[in-house]
Design a protein around this motif. Structure first.
Motif, PDB file in Angstrom:
ATOM      1  N   GLU A  89       0.823  -1.206   0.000  1.00 37.66           N
ATOM      2  CA  GLU A  89       0.000   0.000   0.000  1.00 37.66           C
ATOM      3  C   GLU A  89       0.863   1.264   0.000  1.00 37.66           C
ATOM      4  O   GLU A  89       0.628   2.197  -0.771  1.00 37.66           O
ATOM      5  N   SER A  90       1.859   1.292   0.883  1.00 34.04           N
ATOM      6  CA  SER A  90       2.712   2.475   0.953  1.00 34.04           C
ATOM      7  C   SER A  90       3.559   2.608  -0.310  1.00 34.04           C
ATOM      8  O   SER A  90       3.856   3.723  -0.764  1.00 34.04           O
ATOM      9  N   PHE A  91       3.930   1.478  -0.904  1.00 36.25           N
ATOM     10  CA  PHE A  91       4.726   1.498  -2.130  1.00 36.25           C
ATOM     11  C   PHE A  91       3.938   2.171  -3.255  1.00 36.25           C
ATOM     12  O   PHE A  91       4.457   3.055  -3.950  1.00 36.25           O
ATOM     13  N   ILE A  92       2.695   1.776  -3.443  1.00 33.34           N
ATOM     14  CA  ILE A  92       1.871   2.358  -4.498  1.00 33.34           C
ATOM     15  C   ILE A  92       1.616   3.840  -4.237  1.00 33.34           C
ATOM     16  O   ILE A  92       1.661   4.677  -5.154  1.00 33.34           O
ATOM     17  N   GLU A  93       1.394   4.189  -2.982  1.00 31.38           N
ATOM     18  CA  GLU A  93       1.183   5.603  -2.653  1.00 31.38           C
ATOM     19  C   GLU A  93       2.435   6.425  -2.933  1.00 31.38           C
ATOM     20  O   GLU A  93       2.363   7.534  -3.458  1.00 31.38           O
ATOM     21  N   ASN A  94       3.598   5.855  -2.586  1.00 35.37           N
ATOM     22  CA  ASN A  94       4.851   6.559  -2.845  1.00 35.37           C
ATOM     23  C   ASN A  94       5.121   6.679  -4.340  1.00 35.37           C
ATOM     24  O   ASN A  94       5.683   7.677  -4.807  1.00 35.37           O
ATOM     25  N   LEU A  95       4.726   5.650  -5.091  1.00 38.44           N
ATOM     26  CA  LEU A  95       4.879   5.683  -6.542  1.00 38.44           C
ATOM     27  C   LEU A  95       4.058   6.828  -7.135  1.00 38.44           C
ATOM     28  O   LEU A  95       4.555   7.618  -7.945  1.00 38.44           O
ATOM     29  N   ALA A 119      -2.798  -8.093  -6.671  1.00 43.68           N
ATOM     30  CA  ALA A 119      -3.389  -6.760  -6.504  1.00 43.68           C
ATOM     31  C   ALA A 119      -2.386  -5.658  -6.818  1.00 43.68           C
ATOM     32  O   ALA A 119      -2.710  -4.686  -7.521  1.00 43.68           O
ATOM     33  N   VAL A 120      -1.165  -5.789  -6.307  1.00 49.90           N
ATOM     34  CA  VAL A 120      -0.166  -4.740  -6.546  1.00 49.90           C
ATOM     35  C   VAL A 120       0.400  -4.846  -7.959  1.00 49.90           C
ATOM     36  O   VAL A 120       0.685  -3.833  -8.607  1.00 49.90           O
ATOM     37  N   LEU A 121       0.537  -6.060  -8.491  1.00 49.46           N
ATOM     38  CA  LEU A 121       1.087  -6.229  -9.836  1.00 49.46           C
ATOM     39  C   LEU A 121       0.159  -5.646 -10.910  1.00 49.46           C
ATOM     40  O   LEU A 121       0.620  -5.091 -11.906  1.00 49.46           O
ATOM     41  N   VAL A 122      -1.127  -5.766 -10.700  1.00 52.49           N
ATOM     42  CA  VAL A 122      -2.089  -5.184 -11.641  1.00 52.49           C
ATOM     43  C   VAL A 122      -1.916  -3.665 -11.692  1.00 52.49           C
ATOM     44  O   VAL A 122      -1.944  -3.042 -12.769  1.00 52.49           O
ATOM     45  N   GLN A 123      -1.721  -3.061 -10.540  1.00 57.91           N
ATOM     46  CA  GLN A 123      -1.514  -1.611 -10.501  1.00 57.91           C
ATOM     47  C   GLN A 123      -0.183  -1.227 -11.143  1.00 57.91           C
ATOM     48  O   GLN A 123      -0.106  -0.236 -11.883  1.00 57.91           O
ATOM     49  N   ILE A 124       0.844  -2.024 -10.888  1.00 58.44           N
ATOM     50  CA  ILE A 124       2.147  -1.768 -11.505  1.00 58.44           C
ATOM     51  C   ILE A 124       2.022  -1.851 -13.024  1.00 58.44           C
ATOM     52  O   ILE A 124       2.585  -1.031 -13.766  1.00 58.44           O
ATOM     53  N   ALA A 125       1.281  -2.833 -13.497  1.00 58.66           N
ATOM     54  CA  ALA A 125       1.107  -3.020 -14.938  1.00 58.66           C
ATOM     55  C   ALA A 125       0.527  -1.782 -15.595  1.00 58.66           C
ATOM     56  O   ALA A 125       0.930  -1.389 -16.703  1.00 58.66           O
ATOM     57  N   ASP A 126      -0.434  -1.156 -14.942  1.00 56.45           N
ATOM     58  CA  ASP A 126      -1.036   0.056 -15.500  1.00 56.45           C
ATOM     59  C   ASP A 126       0.003   1.162 -15.684  1.00 56.45           C
ATOM     60  O   ASP A 126       0.011   1.866 -16.703  1.00 56.45           O
ATOM     61  N   TYR A 127       0.886   1.305 -14.712  1.00 54.09           N
ATOM     62  CA  TYR A 127       1.914   2.351 -14.802  1.00 54.09           C
ATOM     63  C   TYR A 127       2.959   2.013 -15.860  1.00 54.09           C
ATOM     64  O   TYR A 127       3.532   2.917 -16.490  1.00 54.09           O
ATOM     65  N   LEU A 128       3.230   0.726 -16.055  1.00 53.85           N
ATOM     66  CA  LEU A 128       4.226   0.326 -17.052  1.00 53.85           C
ATOM     67  C   LEU A 128       3.781   0.683 -18.468  1.00 53.85           C
ATOM     68  O   LEU A 128       4.615   0.844 -19.362  1.00 53.85           O
TER      69      LEU A 128
END
Length: 563
Positions: A89-95, A119-128
């Motif tokens: 959670e904090s990683f995505i917020e910091n991103l 859950a976190v990988l799906v969010q990372i994918a969007d940013y990639l």
């Protein structure tokens, strides 16, 4: 007056005239004392002139400048700050916060304290799919790479970035993701010189090119990853030399084209003590990377060896933003181009790195040459450490101008635990010295203005390992020094006086030396060592001495006495 000033002309001084003036200013020291030999074996001269450069490079000078300028992969200096976070959670917020505050590309190291779940990988994918990136992974099976599974096929063509891995990664659908990395950071962190790093890059490229039958396919996947160190002009020249070497390398395959240069600030010169100096180092390194022509850059926070904070991450990011927005250095195509010094240094690196690369290839390539290469890098590291321990190379806040009250953060960032930092011997010995609780004293004898420089020098030596000595005001008589020695409870004492006073009075002074006291003298007295030893002198503290070896010897002696 203004019109008169416009007509004033100054005669150009010749090199010989400048040399004569320099020799006069040296007051007896040889002119050669102004020359400096680098870790790469390159001799730096005190002055470079246009004629010197023309004499050395001739027609190659114009070709070198043109090559550097033609081989810029991009016209930008992309801010690629690393994202941190203890939880997903904090990683995505910091991103998100990082991108909102000026970060232009994602830099993610897969070694985190949480699980890379869906859950976190799906969010990372969007940013990639929206931002370029640099991913640091541990091989094909790294969990972070599963983020690519969540990218739709119709978006695969727009995904663009770099993957740094311990082994080659295959991403078949993502043609703009570069996965062939000549990761010079690994050898840099082991202690390599700029020449060794450049040769390693070329040897890595040759290895990848041989594995990939089609050179154009290889070139489209290949990139270079450098660490930029504190030797400002050497690092500028290193990046520029890479561009010249790359053109020579591709020409051998009948090809051409620029290579992306990804880089980060070096942590091998970082220290756990006086960590804000790391910020100065990082700023210096970022500027040299920008001037050299890096395409993609990461500034490590000044406390990255322990645990970066929100503030330190913000400062690191702002280093690049200030660099981009306020220095205007990026508005010039090749800021260092035409500099007599930098062009000469660039040419020297090109020559030496290419020769070393050919040596690697003649041995059968990087794998066959691995043992010798590792030995060469280790020798370079040991030479660098030795230079630091003798203060031939300064490490501000660690081996010079150290603050003995500094405390080391207890947390350890595992991402950099294996880096061969040159501060490690000081940090290790400092912990030992503080634990030993040695009580030290610097005893001055003689006229203040004559003895203060020596007293301050030896006090500074002790400060590098966390020892704060008692410093006496200068004593005027031998009897006063004797009285101090007889009543002090300091177990380690350094006498600071002029050479003449030491030679005349040291024997008398040490008649008051108590059992268990270790007494050294500030200065170097080679011709008097035998007589001094008989008088009771245990050793010496002087410029150019190996600080680590000296203090280790003192600690060992005081421990033995205490037993």
């Amino acid at each position: 007056m203004a019109n008169t000033m416009k007509n004033i002309e100054f005669n150009a001084a010749s090199y010989s005239e400048w040399q004569d003036a320099a020799v006069k200013a040296l007051k007896g020291k040889p002119f050669e004392s102004l020359f400096t030999k680098t870790a790469e074996g390159i001799t730096l001269e005190p002055l470079y002139t246009q004629q010197m450069l023309i004499d050395r490079l001739g027609e190659q000078l114009e070709k070198q400048v043109a090559t550097v300028r033609a081989n810029k992969f991009s016209n930008d200096f992309t801010v690629a700050q690393q994202v941190y976070g203890d939880t997903a959670e904090s990683f995505i917020e910091n991103l998100k916060d990082s991108l909102a505050r000026g970060n232009e590309a994602l830099t993610i190291d897969s070694r985190v304290n949480f699980i890379w779940d869906e859950a976190v990988l799906v969010q990372i994918a969007d940013y990639l799919t929206e931002y370029s990136f640099k991913l640091i992974v541990q091989g094909q099976d790294d969990a972070l790479l599963k983020a690519f599974d969540y990218i739709a096929d119709d978006k695969a063509s727009q995904v663009e970035g770099f993957i740094i891995s311990t082994e080659t990664v295959t991403l078949s659908k993502f043609g703009k993701v570069r996965t062939y990395c000549a990761n010079a950071v690994t050898v840099h962190n082991a202690g390599a010189t700029a020449v060794q790093e450049l040769a390693y890059v070329l040897a890595s490229a040759a290895k990848y090119a041989n594995e990939e039958q089609d050179f154009d396919t290889f070139a489209s996947k290949f990139f270079v990853n450098f660490a930029i160190d504190t030797q400002f002009f050497m690092e500028v020249a290193k990046v520029r030399a890479m561009k010249v070497l790359w053109q020579a390398f591709t020409a051998a395959y009948g090809a051409n084209g620029a290579v992306p240069v990804v880089a980060e600030t070096s942590v091998r010169s970082f220290s756990k003590y006086d960590v804000y100096v790391n910020l100065l180092r990082a700023g210096n390194e970022a500027l040299s990377g920008a001037i050299g022509g890096v395409d993609f850059f990461t500034v490590h926070p000044h406390d990255v060896l322990s645990k970066p904070t929100e503030q330190s991450i913000r400062i690191a990011r702002n280093v690049q933003l200030v660099l981009k927005e306020e220095t205007h250095v990026l508005k010039v195509q090749d800021p260092a181009g035409g500099s007599y010094f930098v062009e000469d240094l660039t040419a020297a690196l090109v020559k030496d790195a290419w020769a070393y690369f050919l040596q690697i290839e003649e041995a059968g390539g990087l794998d066959a040459f691995a043992a010798q290469f590792d030995a060469d890098v280790q020798a370079a590291y040991e030479a660098r450490v030795k230079a630091t321990q003798s203060r031939k190379q300064s490490l501000i806040g660690t081996n010079i101008y150290a603050n003995p009250q500094d405390e080391v953060a207890q947390e350890e960032n595992g991402q950099f635990a294996d880096v061969q930092r040159i501060a490690i011997p000081f940090e290790t010995l400092r912990a030992e010295a503080v634990a030993s609780n040695v009580k030290a004293a610097v005893v001055s004898f003689g006229e203040l203005k004559k003895v203060k420089p020596r007293a301050d020098f030896v006090s500074g030596i002790l400060n590098t390992v966390g020892i704060v000595p008692e410093k006496t005001a200068p004593f005027a008589t031998v009897q006063e020094v004797q009285a101090y020695l007889s009543q002090t409870d300091a177990s380690y004492i350094i006498i600071a006086a002029t050479d003449d006073d030491v030679k005349e009075h040291i024997a008398a002074i040490l008649t008051a030396k108590k059992d268990g006291q270790v007494v050294d003298v500030a200065g170097r007295f080679k011709e008097d060592e035998a007589a001094f030893a008989q008088a009771g002198v245990d050793g010496y503290v002087f410029a150019g001495q190996n600080i680590i070896e000296k203090v280790q010897g003192v600690l060992a002696t005081t421990k033995e006495v205490q037993r």
